[in-house]
Design a protein around this motif. Structure first.
Motif, PDB file in Angstrom:
ATOM      1  N   ILE A 137       0.842  -1.197   0.000  1.00  0.00           N
ATOM      2  CA  ILE A 137       0.000   0.000   0.000  1.00  0.00           C
ATOM      3  C   ILE A 137       0.874   1.242   0.000  1.00  0.00           C
ATOM      4  O   ILE A 137       1.805   1.350   0.805  1.00  0.00           O
ATOM      5  CB  ILE A 137      -0.915   0.017   1.251  1.00  0.00           C
ATOM      6  CG1 ILE A 137      -1.754  -1.259   1.321  1.00  0.00           C
ATOM      7  CG2 ILE A 137      -1.801   1.263   1.258  1.00  0.00           C
ATOM      8  CD1 ILE A 137      -1.186  -2.311   2.246  1.00  0.00           C
ATOM      9  N   ASP A 138       0.561   2.180  -0.878  1.00  0.00           N
ATOM     10  CA  ASP A 138       1.301   3.440  -0.982  1.00  0.00           C
ATOM     11  C   ASP A 138       0.292   4.580  -0.837  1.00  0.00           C
ATOM     12  O   ASP A 138      -0.612   4.722  -1.672  1.00  0.00           O
ATOM     13  CB  ASP A 138       2.000   3.504  -2.342  1.00  0.00           C
ATOM     14  CG  ASP A 138       2.980   4.666  -2.445  1.00  0.00           C
ATOM     15  OD1 ASP A 138       2.988   5.503  -1.523  1.00  0.00           O
ATOM     16  OD2 ASP A 138       3.713   4.733  -3.440  1.00  0.00           O
ATOM     17  N   GLU A 190       4.739   4.073   2.768  1.00  0.00           N
ATOM     18  CA  GLU A 190       4.608   2.718   2.241  1.00  0.00           C
ATOM     19  C   GLU A 190       4.313   1.714   3.359  1.00  0.00           C
ATOM     20  O   GLU A 190       5.000   1.689   4.387  1.00  0.00           O
ATOM     21  CB  GLU A 190       5.878   2.294   1.511  1.00  0.00           C
ATOM     22  CG  GLU A 190       6.188   3.153   0.288  1.00  0.00           C
ATOM     23  CD  GLU A 190       7.489   2.739  -0.373  1.00  0.00           C
ATOM     24  OE1 GLU A 190       8.084   1.737   0.061  1.00  0.00           O
ATOM     25  OE2 GLU A 190       7.917   3.429  -1.313  1.00  0.00           O
ATOM     26  N   PHE A 191       3.294   0.887   3.131  1.00  0.00           N
ATOM     27  CA  PHE A 191       2.901  -0.163   4.062  1.00  0.00           C
ATOM     28  C   PHE A 191       2.825  -1.488   3.305  1.00  0.00           C
ATOM     29  O   PHE A 191       2.739  -1.509   2.075  1.00  0.00           O
ATOM     30  CB  PHE A 191       1.529   0.135   4.675  1.00  0.00           C
ATOM     31  CG  PHE A 191       1.464   1.376   5.522  1.00  0.00           C
ATOM     32  CD1 PHE A 191       1.525   1.297   6.901  1.00  0.00           C
ATOM     33  CD2 PHE A 191       1.326   2.629   4.930  1.00  0.00           C
ATOM     34  CE1 PHE A 191       1.457   2.439   7.690  1.00  0.00           C
ATOM     35  CE2 PHE A 191       1.259   3.781   5.698  1.00  0.00           C
ATOM     36  CZ  PHE A 191       1.323   3.681   7.079  1.00  0.00           C
ATOM     37  N   ALA A 192       2.819  -2.579   4.053  1.00  0.00           N
ATOM     38  CA  ALA A 192       2.671  -3.895   3.429  1.00  0.00           C
ATOM     39  C   ALA A 192       2.008  -4.853   4.411  1.00  0.00           C
ATOM     40  O   ALA A 192       2.128  -4.708   5.630  1.00  0.00           O
ATOM     41  CB  ALA A 192       4.016  -4.443   2.979  1.00  0.00           C
ATOM     42  N   ILE A 193       1.317  -5.835   3.851  1.00  0.00           N
ATOM     43  CA  ILE A 193       0.631  -6.860   4.642  1.00  0.00           C
ATOM     44  C   ILE A 193       0.960  -8.231   4.070  1.00  0.00           C
ATOM     45  O   ILE A 193       0.927  -8.423   2.845  1.00  0.00           O
ATOM     46  CB  ILE A 193      -0.897  -6.667   4.609  1.00  0.00           C
ATOM     47  CG1 ILE A 193      -1.291  -5.275   5.103  1.00  0.00           C
ATOM     48  CG2 ILE A 193      -1.600  -7.740   5.445  1.00  0.00           C
ATOM     49  CD1 ILE A 193      -2.753  -4.949   4.873  1.00  0.00           C
ATOM     50  N   ALA A 195     -11.787  -0.540   3.393  1.00  0.00           N
ATOM     51  CA  ALA A 195     -11.528   0.078   4.695  1.00  0.00           C
ATOM     52  C   ALA A 195     -10.833   1.431   4.533  1.00  0.00           C
ATOM     53  O   ALA A 195     -11.170   2.402   5.221  1.00  0.00           O
ATOM     54  CB  ALA A 195     -10.691  -0.856   5.561  1.00  0.00           C
ATOM     55  N   LEU A 196      -9.856   1.507   3.644  1.00  0.00           N
ATOM     56  CA  LEU A 196      -9.175   2.777   3.408  1.00  0.00           C
ATOM     57  C   LEU A 196     -10.138   3.825   2.842  1.00  0.00           C
ATOM     58  O   LEU A 196     -10.111   4.999   3.232  1.00  0.00           O
ATOM     59  CB  LEU A 196      -7.999   2.573   2.453  1.00  0.00           C
ATOM     60  CG  LEU A 196      -6.789   1.804   3.009  1.00  0.00           C
ATOM     61  CD1 LEU A 196      -5.805   1.480   1.889  1.00  0.00           C
ATOM     62  CD2 LEU A 196      -6.089   2.593   4.112  1.00  0.00           C
ATOM     63  N   HIS A 197     -11.003   3.379   1.939  1.00  0.00           N
ATOM     64  CA  HIS A 197     -11.989   4.307   1.354  1.00  0.00           C
ATOM     65  C   HIS A 197     -12.913   4.857   2.448  1.00  0.00           C
ATOM     66  O   HIS A 197     -13.182   6.076   2.491  1.00  0.00           O
ATOM     67  CB  HIS A 197     -12.798   3.587   0.286  1.00  0.00           C
ATOM     68  CG  HIS A 197     -13.880   4.433  -0.323  1.00  0.00           C
ATOM     69  ND1 HIS A 197     -13.618   5.469  -1.187  1.00  0.00           N
ATOM     70  CD2 HIS A 197     -15.238   4.397  -0.154  1.00  0.00           C
ATOM     71  CE1 HIS A 197     -14.761   6.036  -1.534  1.00  0.00           C
ATOM     72  NE2 HIS A 197     -15.763   5.413  -0.927  1.00  0.00           N
ATOM     73  N   GLN A 198     -13.379   3.965   3.334  1.00  0.00           N
ATOM     74  CA  GLN A 198     -14.278   4.405   4.406  1.00  0.00           C
ATOM     75  C   GLN A 198     -13.574   5.322   5.397  1.00  0.00           C
ATOM     76  O   GLN A 198     -14.206   6.172   6.022  1.00  0.00           O
ATOM     77  CB  GLN A 198     -14.846   3.182   5.122  1.00  0.00           C
ATOM     78  CG  GLN A 198     -15.814   2.377   4.259  1.00  0.00           C
ATOM     79  CD  GLN A 198     -16.183   1.036   4.865  1.00  0.00           C
ATOM     80  OE1 GLN A 198     -15.829   0.748   6.012  1.00  0.00           O
ATOM     81  NE2 GLN A 198     -16.902   0.219   4.105  1.00  0.00           N
ATOM     82  N   SER A 199     -12.262   5.165   5.542  1.00  0.00           N
ATOM     83  CA  SER A 199     -11.496   6.024   6.451  1.00  0.00           C
ATOM     84  C   SER A 199     -11.071   7.331   5.790  1.00  0.00           C
ATOM     85  O   SER A 199     -10.442   8.176   6.442  1.00  0.00           O
ATOM     86  CB  SER A 199     -10.254   5.277   6.952  1.00  0.00           C
ATOM     87  OG  SER A 199     -10.614   4.129   7.685  1.00  0.00           O
ATOM     88  N   GLY A 200     -11.350   7.478   4.502  1.00  0.00           N
ATOM     89  CA  GLY A 200     -10.967   8.684   3.793  1.00  0.00           C
ATOM     90  C   GLY A 200      -9.492   8.753   3.458  1.00  0.00           C
ATOM     91  O   GLY A 200      -8.940   9.839   3.258  1.00  0.00           O
ATOM     92  N   ARG A 216      -6.681   7.934   0.784  1.00  0.00           N
ATOM     93  CA  ARG A 216      -6.434   7.590  -0.611  1.00  0.00           C
ATOM     94  C   ARG A 216      -5.101   6.852  -0.725  1.00  0.00           C
ATOM     95  O   ARG A 216      -4.101   7.278  -0.165  1.00  0.00           O
ATOM     96  CB  ARG A 216      -6.408   8.852  -1.486  1.00  0.00           C
ATOM     97  CG  ARG A 216      -7.794   9.445  -1.706  1.00  0.00           C
ATOM     98  CD  ARG A 216      -7.786  10.786  -2.443  1.00  0.00           C
ATOM     99  NE  ARG A 216      -6.581  11.078  -3.183  1.00  0.00           N
ATOM    100  CZ  ARG A 216      -6.375  10.797  -4.484  1.00  0.00           C
ATOM    101  NH1 ARG A 216      -7.309  10.180  -5.176  1.00  0.00           N
ATOM    102  NH2 ARG A 216      -5.247  11.144  -5.075  1.00  0.00           N
ATOM    103  N   ALA A 217      -5.132   5.721  -1.448  1.00  0.00           N
ATOM    104  CA  ALA A 217      -3.915   4.913  -1.554  1.00  0.00           C
ATOM    105  C   ALA A 217      -3.939   4.093  -2.831  1.00  0.00           C
ATOM    106  O   ALA A 217      -4.996   3.832  -3.405  1.00  0.00           O
ATOM    107  CB  ALA A 217      -3.789   3.992  -0.344  1.00  0.00           C
ATOM    108  N   SER A 218      -2.750   3.685  -3.269  1.00  0.00           N
ATOM    109  CA  SER A 218      -2.593   2.757  -4.386  1.00  0.00           C
ATOM    110  C   SER A 218      -2.161   1.406  -3.829  1.00  0.00           C
ATOM    111  O   SER A 218      -1.318   1.348  -2.919  1.00  0.00           O
ATOM    112  CB  SER A 218      -1.541   3.275  -5.369  1.00  0.00           C
ATOM    113  OG  SER A 218      -1.906   4.556  -5.863  1.00  0.00           O
ATOM    114  N   LEU A 219      -2.735   0.320  -4.352  1.00  0.00           N
ATOM    115  CA  LEU A 219      -2.474  -1.016  -3.823  1.00  0.00           C
ATOM    116  C   LEU A 219      -1.977  -1.948  -4.922  1.00  0.00           C
ATOM    117  O   LEU A 219      -2.369  -1.812  -6.084  1.00  0.00           O
ATOM    118  CB  LEU A 219      -3.741  -1.621  -3.216  1.00  0.00           C
ATOM    119  CG  LEU A 219      -4.214  -1.115  -1.858  1.00  0.00           C
ATOM    120  CD1 LEU A 219      -4.928   0.216  -1.981  1.00  0.00           C
ATOM    121  CD2 LEU A 219      -5.130  -2.134  -1.199  1.00  0.00           C
ATOM    122  N   GLY A 220      -1.145  -2.892  -4.517  1.00  0.00           N
ATOM    123  CA  GLY A 220      -0.733  -3.986  -5.405  1.00  0.00           C
ATOM    124  C   GLY A 220      -0.711  -5.269  -4.612  1.00  0.00           C
ATOM    125  O   GLY A 220      -0.560  -5.249  -3.390  1.00  0.00           O
TER     126      GLY A 220
END
Length: 323
Positions: free
Chosen positions: A235-236, A280-283, A303-308, A310-314
């Motif tokens: 997640i970025d 930058e985060f990762a799971i 979850a990110l959308h509901q928290s407001g 904005r992020a890019s995911l791969g």
């Protein structure tokens, strides 16, 4: 166990030169399997079992496998002609073993073409198989882990059916070793995470990059040993620089903490969540197949959308054959 092996050995030795076992004589039947390696180690026990059975019964391919959904992964093998290697992935529903586990075919088939469930199995159209042996390997709750199995391109003598009790005993022993090792591995995993807490990110409390790399290496090893799979979601954050420039670094720090809390809540208890640095985060979705990884990615996105945030995911899906 040794007395059973001696009886089986004498029985085949007296069967004459026409028996399959007579082609692969063994001076000390099960003693070689039990005395020369540490049998509390599943990997060593698996290799010794396959080598012993290859010497004892012949067959061109012996395997220990893991089944998960429709993935059938080769963990260990003794291969003479099929070009099969550890980490190779087959379809469980195509296999003789899936029919054996369902009770549609015998555990030992000297001529598999005489068994309807085996002769019609899709794998028989892809590989030359005329003889089959298979027993299940079970977890402590009785669920299926995988199989100990063998195939050969030629029919085998009918009297190999007399070795079913020996096969089942070896399968049971491997299952017990596996169960003990998995229990110890679960305890080791908890200890690793406790130790990695020292490698945490001061702002979020998540694992930092060093903690992430340590735990990734551990999970990678487990995937290879036990035929597991994992999903990695990266997640970025999109707006951190804008927030820092517009509202100050305190607001940026709050955005990072909000993202960290959201990712933790969207993940399962056993998943590993880390801040790799900056935005930058990762799971790691632990023991997670492809569908589970896609579900994880979708939960994180929502979850990110509901928290407001904005992020890019791969996402990448890791199998026992990848790192």
């Amino acid at each position: 166990m040794a007395s059973l092996a001696r009886r089986a050995h004498l029985k085949h030795a007296n069967a004459g030169s026409g028996s399959g076992a007579a082609m692969f004589p063994l001076r000390r039947p099960l003693e070689i399997f039990t005395s020369e390696q540490n049998m509390s180690d599943f990997e060593d026990a698996a290799r010794e079992a396959l080598a012993f059975l290859r010497r004892r019964l012949g067959f061109d391919l012996w395997m220990i496998t893991r089944t998960e959904n429709d993935d059938w992964t080769v963990l260990h093998c003794e291969d003479q002609s099929y070009d099969v290697h550890p980490g190779q992935l087959f379809s469980w529903s195509d296999s003789f073993c899936s029919e054996m586990v369902k009770g549609n075919g015998p555990r030992i088939a000297p001529d598999s073409e005489l068994v309807a469930a085996y002769s019609s199995a899709p794998i028989s159209k892809k590989l030359p198989i005329r003889a089959y042996i298979g027993v299940p390997l079970l977890l402590s709750d009785g669920s299926l882990f995988g199989t100990l199995c063998a195939v050969d391109p030629k029919p085998q003598p009918v009297n190999i059916q007399e070795d079913q009790e020996l096969m089942e005993m070896i399968g049971m022993m491997l299952s017990k070793i596996l169960q003990m090792e998995l229990k110890a591995d679960n305890e080791s995993s908890r200890a690793e995470r406790f130790e990695a807490q020292a490698l945490s990110d001061a702002l979020t409390g998540l694992y930092n990059r060093a903690g992430w790399e340590q735990l990734v290496a551990s999970e990678d090893g487990r995937n290879r040993r036990y035929g597991k799979s994992s999903a990695v979601v990266v997640i970025d954050l999109d707006d951190l620089k804008l927030v820092n420039d517009s509202n100050g670094h305190a607001a940026g720090d709050e955005l990072i903490r909000c993202a960290a809390d959201t990712l933790t809540q969207a993940s399962r208890t056993d998943d590993i969540v880390a801040r790799l640095g900056g935005d930058e985060f990762a799971i790691i979705g632990v023991n997670c197949d492809k569908a589970g990884g896609e579900a994880l990615r979708e939960r994180v996105t929502q979850a990110l959308h509901q928290s407001g945030v904005r992020a890019s995911l791969g996402m990448a899906w890791l199998t026992p054959g990848t790192t």
